[in-house]
Enzyme design. Structure first.
Site, PDB file in Angstrom:
ATOM      1  N   TRP A 129       0.882  -1.182   0.000  1.00 19.05           N
ATOM      2  CA  TRP A 129       0.000   0.000   0.000  1.00 19.05           C
ATOM      3  C   TRP A 129       0.917   1.228   0.000  1.00 19.05           C
ATOM      4  CZ3 TRP A 129      -2.185   2.769   4.740  1.00 19.05           C
ATOM      5  CH2 TRP A 129      -3.173   3.680   4.367  1.00 19.05           C
ATOM      6  N   ASP A 210      -1.109  -5.629   9.424  1.00 17.82           N
ATOM      7  CA  ASP A 210      -2.079  -4.638   8.958  1.00 17.82           C
ATOM      8  C   ASP A 210      -3.308  -5.384   8.453  1.00 17.82           C
ATOM      9  OD1 ASP A 210      -3.480  -2.568   7.891  1.00 17.82           O
ATOM     10  OD2 ASP A 210      -1.957  -1.965   6.421  1.00 17.82           O
ATOM     11  N   ALA A 212      -6.862  -4.787   7.176  1.00 22.27           N
ATOM     12  CA  ALA A 212      -7.753  -3.707   6.731  1.00 22.27           C
ATOM     13  C   ALA A 212      -8.968  -4.227   5.961  1.00 22.27           C
ATOM     14  CB  ALA A 212      -6.974  -2.709   5.863  1.00 22.27           C
ATOM     15  N   LYS A 245     -13.518  -0.606   5.520  1.00 21.56           N
ATOM     16  CA  LYS A 245     -14.001  -1.368   4.370  1.00 21.56           C
ATOM     17  C   LYS A 245     -15.082  -2.359   4.791  1.00 21.56           C
ATOM     18  CE  LYS A 245     -10.506   0.733   2.692  1.00 21.56           C
ATOM     19  NZ  LYS A 245      -9.268   0.503   3.285  1.00 21.56           N
TER      20      LYS A 245
HETATM   21  N1  PLP Z   1      -3.884  -0.681   5.248  1.00 25.37           N
HETATM   22  C1  PLP Z   1      -4.142  -1.049   3.993  1.00 25.37           C
HETATM   23  C2  PLP Z   1      -3.432  -2.231   3.429  1.00 25.37           C
HETATM   24  C3  PLP Z   1      -5.067  -0.341   3.218  1.00 25.37           C
HETATM   25  O1  PLP Z   1      -5.306  -0.730   1.964  1.00 25.37           O
HETATM   26  C4  PLP Z   1      -5.714   0.779   3.781  1.00 25.37           C
HETATM   27  C5  PLP Z   1      -6.662   1.576   3.009  1.00 25.37           C
HETATM   28  O2  PLP Z   1      -6.739   1.575   1.815  1.00 25.37           O
HETATM   29  C6  PLP Z   1      -5.419   1.115   5.107  1.00 25.37           C
HETATM   30  C7  PLP Z   1      -4.506   0.370   5.805  1.00 25.37           C
HETATM   31  C8  PLP Z   1      -6.033   2.329   5.776  1.00 25.37           C
HETATM   32  O3  PLP Z   1      -7.359   2.252   6.002  1.00 25.37           O
HETATM   33  P1  PLP Z   1      -8.183   3.485   6.561  1.00 25.37           P
HETATM   34  O4  PLP Z   1      -8.966   4.028   5.420  1.00 25.37           O
HETATM   35  O5  PLP Z   1      -9.030   2.876   7.626  1.00 25.37           O
HETATM   36  O6  PLP Z   1      -7.232   4.476   7.129  1.00 25.37           O
END
Ligand code: PLP
Length: 389
Positions: A129, A210, A212, A245
């Site tokens: 990301w 992580d 998400a 999400k």
């Molecule tokens: N980690 C990953 C791998 C993501 O794809 C995302 C969002 O796209 C996040 C963290 C962050 O999510 P948030 O929108 O809750 O900050």
């Protein structure tokens, strides 16, 4: 002398720029595979029905909006703990706080690591990301990257990943995607998670997981299996969680950070550090989304309704993946991958041609948002792809 004079112009976020281009495109058949949000079969990013019902009850029942504190909503964090770790019992070694989204959780994790061990390096598989390295760097941490995805074969480079993590020093940190890897969709198998957990534990490398997209890959419990495997094996770990999400609350900014410490006394100290770091950053996380989710998960009926809606999202992603895979070529592996994203082996020229000649918008890297496609648009997209490749 001007305070702001020395500032350099920063490049616009490439994906946000793409949204602008997409909006301005008058072609009616245009397809948006860029921005990372779930869309249903009609192209809408819905407010989930169960969440809407919880929000309504919250609005009716909330009697005060006074401060909660830097830990946020503790009922929310307790629910998240059950969702992520199931029945695992950490004997008081786990601490958790609510954060502004998964991004806030990652930033808090990075600052905690930097405060505890400023020399720690964070090992990150590439591609990842795009916000991961800046978040870690902003906290002053050094990032070590290694290649973890083979674009040609569309698969995880597991041996390279193990070799890289084998080079990490004790006390270094390994950042891993819990499920639904962004941008590749290529997740570790259950057996590979066991190998990774073993390696990290034996070398004293600290996992930063992580998570998400829980529930959008294989299912709620299956998507947490990697995290659970690692935390069962490693004495110290961090888990950054996003609800944005799987509860569809993107703009509400809902997340949590969990830390596992070696002892109950350590966990208490870590918790006090999380609170003081949060206090210096956002003071307290935004309440509304987390309060609604806590209310939802307190209610058996709403929880069942949410699980059903999450399963609808998940199975739609699986169905689109299957429809795409049937076309082979650059799409042959997408059904083996999980979650919202796949990284197609397309050159930047092909990505540009898809946009200019066929009104198909995707990230320059070749990442596509699977949820940007529907039963109707899959044939339009695959025909465009065949014309350009
Ligand atoms: N980690 C990953 C791998 C993501 O794809 C995302 C969002 O796209 C996040 C963290 C962050 O999510 P948030 O929108 O809750 O900050």
């Amino acid at each position: 002398m001007s305070l702001f004079g020395p500032l350099q112009q920063q490049p616009a976020d490439a994906l946000l720029a793409l949204i602008g281009q997409y909006r301005a495109d008058p072609r009616p058949h245009k397809i948006d595979l860029g921005v990372g949000i779930y869309r249903d079969e009609t192209g809408n990013t819905p407010v989930l029905r169960a969440l809407k019902a919880a929000e309504e009850r919250l609005w009716q029942g909330q009697t005060s909006k006074s401060y909660l504190g830097p830990e946020g909503n503790t009922a929310f964090t307790a629910h998240m703990q059950r969702l992520v770790f199931g029945t695992m019992d950490f004997a008081g070694r786990l601490a958790g706080v609510q954060t502004p989204g998964g991004t806030g959780a990652l930033r808090l994790a990075a600052e905690l690591i930097a405060a505890a061990s400023p020399g720690a390096r964070v090992w990150v598989g590439a591609p990842t990301w795009p916000n991961h390295p800046p978040i870690l760097n902003a906290a002053g941490l050094a990032v070590e990257t290694y290649e973890s995805f083979d674009k040609a074969s569309q698969s995880l480079r597991f041996d390279e990943m193990m070799a890289a993590l084998g080079r990490a020093r004790a006390g270094d940190v390994a950042l891993l995607h819990g499920c639904c890897h962004n941008p590749t969709g290529a997740d570790l198998s259950d057996a590979q998670w066991r190998e990774v957990a073993e390696l990290l534990a034996s070398r004293g490398v600290i996992p930063l997981l992580d998570l998400a997209y829980q529930g959008m890959g294989r299912g709620l419990d299956q998507d947490a299996l990697g995290v659970r495997t690692v935390l069962a094996r490693c004495p110290e770990a961090l888990v950054a969680y996003s609800c944005d999400k799987n509860f569809g609350v993107y703009r509400e900014r809902v997340g949590a950070l969990f830390t596992l410490a070696g002892s109950r006394a350590d966990a208490d100290r870590v918790h006090s550090n999380l609170l003081s770091l949060a206090r210096a950053n956002w003071s307290m996380p935004p309440d509304h989304g987390a309060a609604a989710i806590a209310l939802l998960l307190d209610d058996a009926e709403l929880t069942a309704a949410w699980r059903e809606e999450l399963e609808e999202m998940r199975s739609r992603l699986v169905a689109v993946r299957q429809a795409l895979t049937a076309h082979g070529g650059p799409l042959r592996a997408v059904a083996e991958q999980h979650g919202m994203f796949s990284l197609l082996p397309l050159s930047p020229e092909v990505v540009t041609r898809l946009r200019t000649d066929h009104a198909v918008y995707m990230a320059g890297s070749g990442r596509i948002n699977i949820a940007g496609l529907t039963e109707k648009t899959v044939p339009v997209f695959t025909a465009a792809l065949a014309a350009c490749c």
